[in-house]
Design a protein around this motif. Structure first.
Motif, PDB file in Angstrom:
ATOM      1  N   ALA A  44      44.668  12.756 -40.894  1.00  0.00           N
ATOM      2  CA  ALA A  44      44.089  14.030 -40.636  1.00  0.00           C
ATOM      3  C   ALA A  44      42.366  15.111 -41.560  1.00  0.00           C
ATOM      4  O   ALA A  44      43.573  15.584 -42.742  1.00  0.00           O
ATOM      5  CB  ALA A  44      44.949  14.681 -39.807  1.00  0.00           C
ATOM      6  N   PRO A  45      41.865  15.394 -41.375  1.00  0.00           N
ATOM      7  CA  PRO A  45      40.909  16.616 -42.294  1.00  0.00           C
ATOM      8  C   PRO A  45      41.241  17.168 -41.875  1.00  0.00           C
ATOM      9  O   PRO A  45      41.212  18.820 -42.087  1.00  0.00           O
ATOM     10  CB  PRO A  45      39.418  16.325 -41.144  1.00  0.00           C
ATOM     11  N   LEU A  46      43.225  17.988 -42.552  1.00  0.00           N
ATOM     12  CA  LEU A  46      43.443  19.269 -42.501  1.00  0.00           C
ATOM     13  C   LEU A  46      43.206  20.272 -43.401  1.00  0.00           C
ATOM     14  O   LEU A  46      42.929  22.031 -43.897  1.00  0.00           O
ATOM     15  CB  LEU A  46      45.058  19.111 -42.855  1.00  0.00           C
ATOM     16  N   ASP A  47      42.327  19.840 -44.202  1.00  0.00           N
ATOM     17  CA  ASP A  47      41.498  20.649 -45.715  1.00  0.00           C
ATOM     18  C   ASP A  47      40.393  21.288 -45.338  1.00  0.00           C
ATOM     19  O   ASP A  47      40.357  22.170 -45.984  1.00  0.00           O
ATOM     20  CB  ASP A  47      41.702  19.947 -46.588  1.00  0.00           C
ATOM     21  N   THR A  48      40.241  21.221 -43.936  1.00  0.00           N
ATOM     22  CA  THR A  48      39.385  21.174 -42.903  1.00  0.00           C
ATOM     23  C   THR A  48      39.743  23.065 -42.882  1.00  0.00           C
ATOM     24  O   THR A  48      38.513  23.238 -42.156  1.00  0.00           O
ATOM     25  CB  THR A  48      38.354  21.155 -42.400  1.00  0.00           C
ATOM     26  N   LEU A  49      41.093  23.043 -41.948  1.00  0.00           N
ATOM     27  CA  LEU A  49      41.004  23.551 -41.233  1.00  0.00           C
ATOM     28  C   LEU A  49      41.816  25.533 -41.990  1.00  0.00           C
ATOM     29  O   LEU A  49      42.719  25.746 -43.555  1.00  0.00           O
ATOM     30  CB  LEU A  49      43.201  23.693 -40.892  1.00  0.00           C
ATOM     31  N   PRO A  50      41.330  26.544 -41.799  1.00  0.00           N
ATOM     32  CA  PRO A  50      40.979  27.465 -42.617  1.00  0.00           C
ATOM     33  C   PRO A  50      42.782  27.879 -43.216  1.00  0.00           C
ATOM     34  O   PRO A  50      43.672  27.543 -41.574  1.00  0.00           O
ATOM     35  CB  PRO A  50      40.508  28.734 -41.647  1.00  0.00           C
ATOM     36  N   PRO A  51      42.818  28.623 -43.872  1.00  0.00           N
ATOM     37  CA  PRO A  51      44.552  28.845 -43.938  1.00  0.00           C
ATOM     38  C   PRO A  51      45.199  29.581 -42.563  1.00  0.00           C
ATOM     39  O   PRO A  51      45.769  29.290 -42.406  1.00  0.00           O
ATOM     40  CB  PRO A  51      44.081  29.507 -45.475  1.00  0.00           C
ATOM     41  N   ALA A  52      44.755  30.590 -42.111  1.00  0.00           N
ATOM     42  CA  ALA A  52      44.265  31.636 -41.063  1.00  0.00           C
ATOM     43  C   ALA A  52      45.496  30.572 -39.949  1.00  0.00           C
ATOM     44  O   ALA A  52      46.308  31.400 -39.575  1.00  0.00           O
ATOM     45  CB  ALA A  52      44.066  32.492 -41.033  1.00  0.00           C
ATOM     46  N   LEU A  53      44.766  29.491 -39.638  1.00  0.00           N
ATOM     47  CA  LEU A  53      44.699  28.459 -38.363  1.00  0.00           C
ATOM     48  C   LEU A  53      46.103  27.656 -38.714  1.00  0.00           C
ATOM     49  O   LEU A  53      47.092  26.952 -37.838  1.00  0.00           O
ATOM     50  CB  LEU A  53      43.745  28.049 -37.753  1.00  0.00           C
ATOM     51  N   ARG A  54      46.804  27.609 -40.106  1.00  0.00           N
ATOM     52  CA  ARG A  54      47.357  26.690 -40.784  1.00  0.00           C
ATOM     53  C   ARG A  54      48.872  26.687 -39.915  1.00  0.00           C
ATOM     54  O   ARG A  54      49.175  27.984 -40.029  1.00  0.00           O
ATOM     55  CB  ARG A  54      47.542  26.381 -41.817  1.00  0.00           C
ATOM     56  N   GLY A  55      49.510  25.684 -39.189  1.00  0.00           N
ATOM     57  CA  GLY A  55      50.556  26.120 -38.886  1.00  0.00           C
ATOM     58  C   GLY A  55      50.915  26.740 -37.678  1.00  0.00           C
ATOM     59  O   GLY A  55      52.206  27.308 -37.255  1.00  0.00           O
ATOM     60  N   GLN A  56      50.130  27.193 -37.144  1.00  0.00           N
ATOM     61  CA  GLN A  56      49.900  28.034 -35.873  1.00  0.00           C
ATOM     62  C   GLN A  56      49.467  27.351 -34.554  1.00  0.00           C
ATOM     63  O   GLN A  56      50.155  27.695 -33.064  1.00  0.00           O
ATOM     64  CB  GLN A  56      48.237  28.647 -35.893  1.00  0.00           C
ATOM     65  N   ALA A  57      49.065  26.134 -34.507  1.00  0.00           N
ATOM     66  CA  ALA A  57      49.054  25.110 -33.469  1.00  0.00           C
ATOM     67  C   ALA A  57      48.550  23.410 -33.728  1.00  0.00           C
ATOM     68  O   ALA A  57      48.371  23.667 -34.723  1.00  0.00           O
ATOM     69  CB  ALA A  57      47.470  25.744 -32.499  1.00  0.00           C
ATOM     70  N   CYS A  58      49.120  22.521 -33.118  1.00  0.00           N
ATOM     71  CA  CYS A  58      49.176  21.604 -33.442  1.00  0.00           C
ATOM     72  C   CYS A  58      47.716  21.020 -32.921  1.00  0.00           C
ATOM     73  O   CYS A  58      46.344  21.247 -32.054  1.00  0.00           O
ATOM     74  CB  CYS A  58      50.034  20.523 -32.194  1.00  0.00           C
ATOM     75  N   ILE A  59      47.882  20.474 -34.206  1.00  0.00           N
ATOM     76  CA  ILE A  59      46.266  19.160 -34.039  1.00  0.00           C
ATOM     77  C   ILE A  59      46.451  18.128 -32.783  1.00  0.00           C
ATOM     78  O   ILE A  59      47.033  17.635 -32.478  1.00  0.00           O
ATOM     79  CB  ILE A  59      45.347  18.644 -35.211  1.00  0.00           C
ATOM     80  N   CYS A  60      44.623  17.987 -32.294  1.00  0.00           N
ATOM     81  CA  CYS A  60      45.173  16.555 -31.297  1.00  0.00           C
ATOM     82  C   CYS A  60      45.202  15.098 -31.954  1.00  0.00           C
ATOM     83  O   CYS A  60      45.150  15.389 -32.884  1.00  0.00           O
ATOM     84  CB  CYS A  60      43.907  16.649 -30.488  1.00  0.00           C
ATOM     85  N   ALA A  61      45.689  14.401 -31.611  1.00  0.00           N
ATOM     86  CA  ALA A  61      45.430  12.463 -31.571  1.00  0.00           C
ATOM     87  C   ALA A  61      44.523  12.454 -31.775  1.00  0.00           C
ATOM     88  O   ALA A  61      44.455  11.457 -32.976  1.00  0.00           O
ATOM     89  CB  ALA A  61      45.987  11.957 -30.571  1.00  0.00           C
TER      90      ALA A  61
END
Length: 72
Positions: A44-61
């Motif tokens: 998963a490209p989690l490093d592309t997720l802005p810090p403010a959005l981390r841990g707020q919603a699940c990513i899709c499969a």
């Protein structure tokens, strides 16, 4: 400025994440175990997720598998 986060949508691509835990929280109806409980998130490209959005919603499969969004 407040960012509104739709917990039913993947924060990476915006598609429905189909999170059983979020469905249960919203509806109060028991759900089977979520797909994410057995998923491998190593691609998963989690490093592309802005810090403010981390841990707020699940990513899709699809995003969890590291696959790019479908092109229309």
């Amino acid at each position: 400025m407040t960012v509104v986060i739709d917990t039913a949508r993947c924060p990476l691509c915006g598609e429905a994440n189909r999170c059983a835990m979020e469905i249960e929280r919203e509806t109060g109806q028991a759900q089977p175990p979520c797909w994410c409980m057995a998923a491998d998130f190593s691609l998963a490209p989690l490093d592309t997720l802005p810090p403010a959005l981390r841990g707020q919603a699940c990513i899709c499969a699809r995003c969890a598998a590291g696959k790019p969004p479908a092109q229309d």
